[in-house]
Structures are given as structure tokens and as C-alpha cells.
Design an enzyme around this catalytic site. Structure first.
Site, PDB file in Angstrom:
ATOM      1  N   ARG A   1       0.677  -1.331  -0.110  1.00 18.57           N
ATOM      2  CA  ARG A   1      -0.113   0.093  -0.013  1.00 18.57           C
ATOM      3  C   ARG A   1       0.645   1.240   0.067  1.00 18.57           C
ATOM      4  NH1 ARG A   1      -1.248   3.918   3.167  1.00 18.57           N
ATOM      5  NH2 ARG A   1      -0.143   2.831   5.082  1.00 18.57           N
ATOM      6  N   VAL A   2       0.338   2.081  -0.888  1.00 17.57           N
ATOM      7  CA  VAL A   2       1.056   3.495  -0.856  1.00 17.57           C
ATOM      8  C   VAL A   2      -0.112   4.421  -0.424  1.00 17.57           C
ATOM      9  CG1 VAL A   2       3.083   3.151  -2.250  1.00 17.57           C
ATOM     10  CG2 VAL A   2       1.081   3.802  -3.371  1.00 17.57           C
ATOM     11  N   SER A   3       0.265   5.629   0.168  1.00 16.75           N
ATOM     12  CA  SER A   3      -0.615   6.496   0.653  1.00 16.75           C
ATOM     13  C   SER A   3      -1.311   7.537  -0.660  1.00 16.75           C
ATOM     14  CB  SER A   3      -0.486   7.497   1.521  1.00 16.75           C
ATOM     15  OG  SER A   3       0.172   6.786   2.695  1.00 16.75           O
ATOM     16  N   THR A   4      -0.554   7.755  -1.659  1.00 13.94           N
ATOM     17  CA  THR A   4      -1.078   8.618  -2.667  1.00 13.94           C
ATOM     18  C   THR A   4      -0.236   8.036  -4.155  1.00 13.94           C
ATOM     19  OG1 THR A   4       1.213  10.043  -2.569  1.00 13.94           O
ATOM     20  CG2 THR A   4      -0.658  10.871  -1.309  1.00 13.94           C
TER      21      THR A   4
ATOM     22  N   GLN B   1       3.322   8.356  -5.088  1.00 14.28           N
ATOM     23  CA  GLN B   1       4.181   7.203  -4.481  1.00 14.28           C
ATOM     24  C   GLN B   1       4.244   5.843  -5.090  1.00 14.28           C
ATOM     25  OE1 GLN B   1       2.710   7.118  -0.504  1.00 14.28           O
ATOM     26  NE2 GLN B   1       3.855   8.538   0.162  1.00 14.28           N
TER      27      GLN B   1
END
Length: 189
Positions: free
Chosen positions: A9-12, A15
Site C-alpha cells: 500500500r502507498v498513500s498517494t 508514490q
């Protein structure tokens, strides 16, 4: 032995999860699920799909615990769900979190106790705050209504004129459920 599943998982969107995915592949993951979402969100489509696809004997791996969730209660909830399904859990960078080993199981049990302690503290603070508010004369909940409140009367008048409910709600700035509460006060329901 079951299948090894990975989750990245990445936040944005700025990324990328390449380094996470490479580590998960090196760890033997046959399938990797991905999300671009804040860790604070408990509803993530990639995570949900992965959890749905897991079955007894499988192993679920994340690169780091914060990729799964930001709060301890949420982490405990997910890992407890995995345990109930008979699925092992590993975090690659926090090597002590590996529920497929007795030591990892112990560490996770400590996490679960800490999460329960945290919930207890939150509940205790909430009760203390409510008691302090009551001492100052403040009472929580919805404000009480009377048949004589202006909006209650207006809703009744508009209803009698045959206006549509959605138009009444829009005009008065109230929700549909509040509209029905107003009608109930007027003994219409």
C-alpha cells in the site's frame, strides 16, 4: 502448505509500491494485492479482495505493519480475522511479528492486550469527559423539540400544502429523518 499472499500500500498516486512488491516477491508471495489509499481507511478494495481470497493454511505478508493500518486496534482486528481463518501473518521489516511461530504468536498476543488497554483508556476518558460536561450543565444528544418550534410548524404547513418531502427538507435545511421526527411531533405518523 497454502499460498503466500502479499499486500502493498502507498498513500498517494505520487508514490509507488515497487520496493514493497520486490520484497514481497523475494519473500515468496505468489499473489500481491495493492492499494493507493490512506492507512487510516479500514475499507480498501485491494485489502478486502486479498482477505476474501485467503483460505486456511495460507500466509499473508506485508512489508511493514504500517502498510496494513495505522492504528493498533485495526491491526489487531485484521490479524485476529486472519487467525480465525487459519491464515498465518508476517511482517517483513518487523521480524518479530510472525504468527506462524510461537514467538510471533506471543508478540501478537501482547499487541492484542495493548489494543484492548487502549480501548479501555479511550472509554475511560470519554466517560470522564461526559461527567465533566454534565457537572457544567451540558447534556449530550439531540436537542429536544416542541410542536411549537418554528421549523416543526413550517414542516406541518408545507406538508398540508402538498409539497414534496424532498422540497420541504431542502427548504428547511433538514434531513428526511428529521422531517419525520417533526411530523411525529405533530401526531401525523
Amino acid at each position: 502448505m497454502g499460498t503466500v499472499f502479499g499486500y502493498a500500500r502507498v498513500s498517494t498516486k505520487d508514490q509507488n509500491s515497487d520496493s514493497q512488491e520486490e520484497a514481497l516477491i523475494r519473500a515468496g508471495c505468489a499473489r500481491i494485492y495493492r492499494d493507493i489509499a490512506s492507512g487510516a481507511l479500514s475499507e480498501r478494495s485491494g485489502l478486502k479482495q486479498c482477505l476474501d481470497d485467503l483460505s486456511e493454511g495460507d500466509t499473508f505478508i506485508v512489508w511493514k505493519l504500517d502498510r496494513l493500518g495505522r492504528s493498533l486496534p485495526h491491526l489487531v482486528q485484521v490479524v485476529t480475522l486472519l487467525k480465525e481463518k487459519g491464515v498465518g501473518f508476517k511482517s517483513l521489516t518487523e521480524g518479530v511479528v510472525d504468527t506462524t511461530t510461537p514467538a510471533g504468536e506471543l508478540i501478537f498476543s501482547i499487541f492484542a492486550v495493548l489494543a484492548q488497554f487502549e480501548r479501555g483508556l479511550i472509554l475511560e476518558r470519554t466517560h470522564a469527559g461526559l461527567a465533566a460536561a454534565r457537572e457544567k450543565g451540558r447534556i449530550g444528544g439531540r436537542p429536544s423539540l416542541s410542536r411549537h418550534d418554528r421549523k416543526v410548524q413550517l414542516s406541518q404547513e408545507m406538508t398540508e400544502k402538498g409539497m414534496k418531502i424532498k422540497d420541504i427538507c431542502l427548504a428547511l435545511g433538514i434531513s428526511r429523518s428529521t422531517y419525520y421526527r417533526y411530523l411525529k411531533l405533530n401526531r401525523q405518523i
